[in-house]
Write a protein that holds these residues in place. Structure first.
Motif, PDB file in Angstrom:
ATOM      1  N   SER A  81       0.829  -1.205   0.000  1.00 27.78           N
ATOM      2  CA  SER A  81       0.000   0.000   0.000  1.00 27.78           C
ATOM      3  C   SER A  81       0.866   1.258   0.000  1.00 27.78           C
ATOM      4  N   LEU A  82       1.918   1.244   0.822  1.00 28.17           N
ATOM      5  CA  LEU A  82       2.820   2.391   0.856  1.00 28.17           C
ATOM      6  C   LEU A  82       3.484   2.592  -0.498  1.00 28.17           C
ATOM      7  N   GLN A  83       3.774   1.480  -1.168  1.00 28.29           N
ATOM      8  CA  GLN A  83       4.414   1.566  -2.490  1.00 28.29           C
ATOM      9  C   GLN A  83       3.556   2.374  -3.472  1.00 28.29           C
ATOM     10  N   LEU A  84       2.241   2.252  -3.371  1.00 27.42           N
ATOM     11  CA  LEU A  84       1.335   2.955  -4.278  1.00 27.42           C
ATOM     12  C   LEU A  84       1.397   4.461  -4.088  1.00 27.42           C
ATOM     13  N   PHE A  85       1.645   4.905  -2.845  1.00 30.62           N
ATOM     14  CA  PHE A  85       1.690   6.333  -2.553  1.00 30.62           C
ATOM     15  C   PHE A  85       3.097   6.909  -2.697  1.00 30.62           C
ATOM     16  N   ALA A  86       4.113   6.071  -2.462  1.00 32.53           N
ATOM     17  CA  ALA A  86       5.497   6.562  -2.486  1.00 32.53           C
ATOM     18  C   ALA A  86       6.056   6.677  -3.898  1.00 32.53           C
ATOM     19  N   SER A  87       5.460   5.968  -4.859  1.00 32.23           N
ATOM     20  CA  SER A  87       5.933   6.001  -6.241  1.00 32.23           C
ATOM     21  C   SER A  87       4.879   6.665  -7.125  1.00 32.23           C
ATOM     22  N   GLU A  88       5.327   7.541  -7.982  1.00 32.88           N
ATOM     23  CA  GLU A  88       4.388   8.214  -8.887  1.00 32.88           C
ATOM     24  C   GLU A  88       3.760   7.220  -9.851  1.00 32.88           C
ATOM     25  N   LYS A  89       4.596   6.317 -10.384  1.00 31.95           N
ATOM     26  CA  LYS A  89       4.122   5.259 -11.266  1.00 31.95           C
ATOM     27  C   LYS A  89       4.711   3.937 -10.794  1.00 31.95           C
ATOM     28  N   PRO A  90       4.086   3.295  -9.829  1.00 31.92           N
ATOM     29  CA  PRO A  90       4.630   2.047  -9.277  1.00 31.92           C
ATOM     30  C   PRO A  90       4.802   0.980 -10.363  1.00 31.92           C
ATOM     31  N   ARG A  91       5.897   0.248 -10.257  1.00 33.78           N
ATOM     32  CA  ARG A  91       6.182  -0.846 -11.193  1.00 33.78           C
ATOM     33  C   ARG A  91       6.028  -2.180 -10.480  1.00 33.78           C
ATOM     34  N   PHE A  92       5.703  -3.204 -11.240  1.00 39.48           N
ATOM     35  CA  PHE A  92       5.541  -4.542 -10.669  1.00 39.48           C
ATOM     36  C   PHE A  92       6.836  -5.012 -10.012  1.00 39.48           C
ATOM     37  N   SER A  93       7.968  -4.640 -10.612  1.00 43.80           N
ATOM     38  CA  SER A  93       9.260  -5.027 -10.048  1.00 43.80           C
ATOM     39  C   SER A  93       9.453  -4.459  -8.647  1.00 43.80           C
ATOM     40  N   GLN A  94       8.910  -3.248  -8.414  1.00 44.32           N
ATOM     41  CA  GLN A  94       9.005  -2.660  -7.079  1.00 44.32           C
ATOM     42  C   GLN A  94       8.182  -3.450  -6.069  1.00 44.32           C
ATOM     43  N   LEU A  95       7.005  -3.865  -6.482  1.00 43.10           N
ATOM     44  CA  LEU A  95       6.142  -4.642  -5.589  1.00 43.10           C
ATOM     45  C   LEU A  95       6.780  -5.979  -5.244  1.00 43.10           C
ATOM     46  N   THR A  96       7.285  -6.667  -6.257  1.00 39.24           N
ATOM     47  CA  THR A  96       7.846  -8.008  -6.029  1.00 39.24           C
ATOM     48  C   THR A  96       9.118  -7.954  -5.181  1.00 39.24           C
ATOM     49  N   SER A  97       9.995  -6.993  -5.457  1.00 39.10           N
ATOM     50  CA  SER A  97      11.230  -6.907  -4.673  1.00 39.10           C
ATOM     51  C   SER A  97      10.939  -6.508  -3.227  1.00 39.10           C
ATOM     52  N   SER A  98       9.906  -5.678  -3.028  1.00 38.17           N
ATOM     53  CA  SER A  98       9.540  -5.278  -1.662  1.00 38.17           C
ATOM     54  C   SER A  98       9.033  -6.471  -0.862  1.00 38.17           C
ATOM     55  N   VAL A  99       8.141  -7.252  -1.473  1.00 41.04           N
ATOM     56  CA  VAL A  99       7.581  -8.412  -0.773  1.00 41.04           C
ATOM     57  C   VAL A  99       8.649  -9.475  -0.541  1.00 41.04           C
ATOM     58  N   PHE A 100       9.511  -9.683  -1.540  1.00 44.13           N
ATOM     59  CA  PHE A 100      10.581 -10.669  -1.366  1.00 44.13           C
ATOM     60  C   PHE A 100      11.514 -10.259  -0.228  1.00 44.13           C
ATOM     61  N   GLY A 101      11.866  -8.967  -0.171  1.00 46.88           N
ATOM     62  CA  GLY A 101      12.732  -8.497   0.914  1.00 46.88           C
ATOM     63  C   GLY A 101      12.101  -8.690   2.271  1.00 46.88           C
ATOM     64  N   LEU A 102      10.793  -8.455   2.354  1.00 50.67           N
ATOM     65  CA  LEU A 102      10.065  -8.633   3.603  1.00 50.67           C
ATOM     66  C   LEU A 102      10.086 -10.098   4.041  1.00 50.67           C
ATOM     67  N   MET A 103       9.881 -10.980   3.092  1.00 51.19           N
ATOM     68  CA  MET A 103       9.888 -12.409   3.394  1.00 51.19           C
ATOM     69  C   MET A 103      11.298 -12.910   3.705  1.00 51.19           C
ATOM     70  N   TYR A 104      12.247 -12.499   2.874  1.00 55.39           N
ATOM     71  CA  TYR A 104      13.620 -12.989   2.941  1.00 55.39           C
ATOM     72  C   TYR A 104      14.334 -12.550   4.214  1.00 55.39           C
ATOM     73  N   CYS A 105      14.169 -11.287   4.562  1.00 56.53           N
ATOM     74  CA  CYS A 105      14.920 -10.727   5.684  1.00 56.53           C
ATOM     75  C   CYS A 105      14.098 -10.540   6.956  1.00 56.53           C
ATOM     76  N   GLY A 106      12.779 -10.726   6.860  1.00 53.51           N
ATOM     77  CA  GLY A 106      11.928 -10.545   8.030  1.00 53.51           C
ATOM     78  C   GLY A 106      11.232 -11.811   8.473  1.00 53.51           C
ATOM     79  N   TYR A 107      10.475 -12.406   7.566  1.00 53.48           N
ATOM     80  CA  TYR A 107       9.672 -13.577   7.910  1.00 53.48           C
ATOM     81  C   TYR A 107      10.536 -14.815   8.161  1.00 53.48           C
ATOM     82  N   LEU A 108      11.503 -15.081   7.284  1.00 52.09           N
ATOM     83  CA  LEU A 108      12.327 -16.282   7.443  1.00 52.09           C
ATOM     84  C   LEU A 108      13.142 -16.283   8.742  1.00 52.09           C
ATOM     85  N   PRO A 109      13.807 -15.191   9.115  1.00 48.64           N
ATOM     86  CA  PRO A 109      14.539 -15.213  10.394  1.00 48.64           C
ATOM     87  C   PRO A 109      13.646 -15.469  11.599  1.00 48.64           C
ATOM     88  N   SER A 110      12.365 -15.103  11.503  1.00 48.61           N
ATOM     89  CA  SER A 110      11.465 -15.275  12.646  1.00 48.61           C
ATOM     90  C   SER A 110      11.287 -16.741  13.029  1.00 48.61           C
TER      91      SER A 110
END
Length: 283
Positions: A81-110
């Motif tokens: 949701s933040l990505q939609l407001f922070a980028s003038e023209k959000p790209r799919f690559s931005q969405l995918t890299s954001s979610v992957f980073g969240l999973m890779y560096c946040g969810y997995l270590p948990s």
């Protein structure tokens, strides 16, 4: 080692700090010139929010006793949701890299926090009783499956890395996969055997995970998840055009380079214990 023995909130804090640093290094790779040429990276605000959420996910894992599914869903919604407001023209690559980073560096270590939080009493063995009597493992109150499992997995990863390195260096001739040219079939076999031997050694000392077959399975799962974790980071670094995730540790790269073998391993082992070991190997 001391932090593993202590467990509780000190262990959770260390995982949170590691998660934050890994997220920073991941964001650095996503913003590297090599990757940026092929896709638009998330804006700085979203990148900072990802690091904050990675820490929050691990803190929530500890505070909630390991209940993570809903938290991950909410965190994913928030960052997209933040990505939609922070980028003038959000790209799919931005969405995918954001979610992957969240999973890779946040969810997995948990999952390491969830693993260490397992509070079932560990099987009493001569070795364990002796260690406890001397205070080596932090006292009777700390003799839990979480402690034994975490020790076992860490030792198996170290054994796998060591075995793969020496066997690959002395015997390696056959390339394992093009993603990482230095990895060889011979090194992988050495790593697998070393991981299994490490698991069996822990099984003999702690009588966990309850059977010889369980020990072999544990060693195999640790090796497979650790080597693929290493390979996945290699893909990211290759596209980023970077040799190391950062220069945090002189001569050894970044923290993500040191922990890539651990990220998926905690989740895979926890899943194996939860659904395939009866009573977490105690029954």
């Amino acid at each position: 080692a001391i932090i593993i023995i202590i467990g509780s909130w000190p262990f959770a804090i260390v995982v949170c700090l590691a998660s934050y640093q890994c997220s920073q290094e991941f964001i650095g790779m996503v913003n590297a010139q090599g990757i940026a040429r092929g896709m638009k990276p998330p804006p700085p605000l979203v990148s900072s929010f990802i690091s904050l959420l990675c820490v929050g996910l691990n803190a929530w894992s500890y505070l909630s006793g390991g209940k993570m599914a809903s938290a991950m869903a909410v965190a994913t919604f928030a960052v997209l949701s933040l990505q939609l407001f922070a980028s003038e023209k959000p790209r799919f690559s931005q969405l995918t890299s954001s979610v992957f980073g969240l999973m890779y560096c946040g969810y997995l270590p948990s999952f390491w926090i969830k693993l260490r939080l397992l509070s079932m009493p560990a099987v009493n063995t001569v070795f364990l009783q002796s260690a406890l009597s001397q205070g080596v493992l932090g006292g009777v109150a700390n003799a839990t499956v979480g402690l034994v499992a975490t020790w076992t997995v860490v030792l198996c990863i170290i054994a796998a890395d060591t075995g793969a390195y020496f066997c690959g260096k002395s015997l390696g001739k056959t390339q394992l996969i093009k993603v990482s040219p230095k990895k060889t079939v011979e090194g992988a076999v050495g790593g697998l055997v070393s991981s299994i031997l490490g698991a069996l050694l822990c099984w003999r000392m702690f009588q966990w995970p309850g059977s010889l077959v369980g020990g072999v399975a544990m060693g195999t799962i640790v090796f497979v998840s650790s080597i693929f974790g290493d390979l996945i980071e290699s893909v990211i670094k290759r596209d980023a055009g970077m040799k190391d995730a950062s220069n945090l540790i002189p001569g050894h790269g970044g923290l993500l380079d040191r922990l890539d073998s651990y990220l998926f391993t905690g989740a895979c082992v926890y899943f194996f214990m939860r659904f395939f070991l009866v009573g977490f190997g105690l029954g």
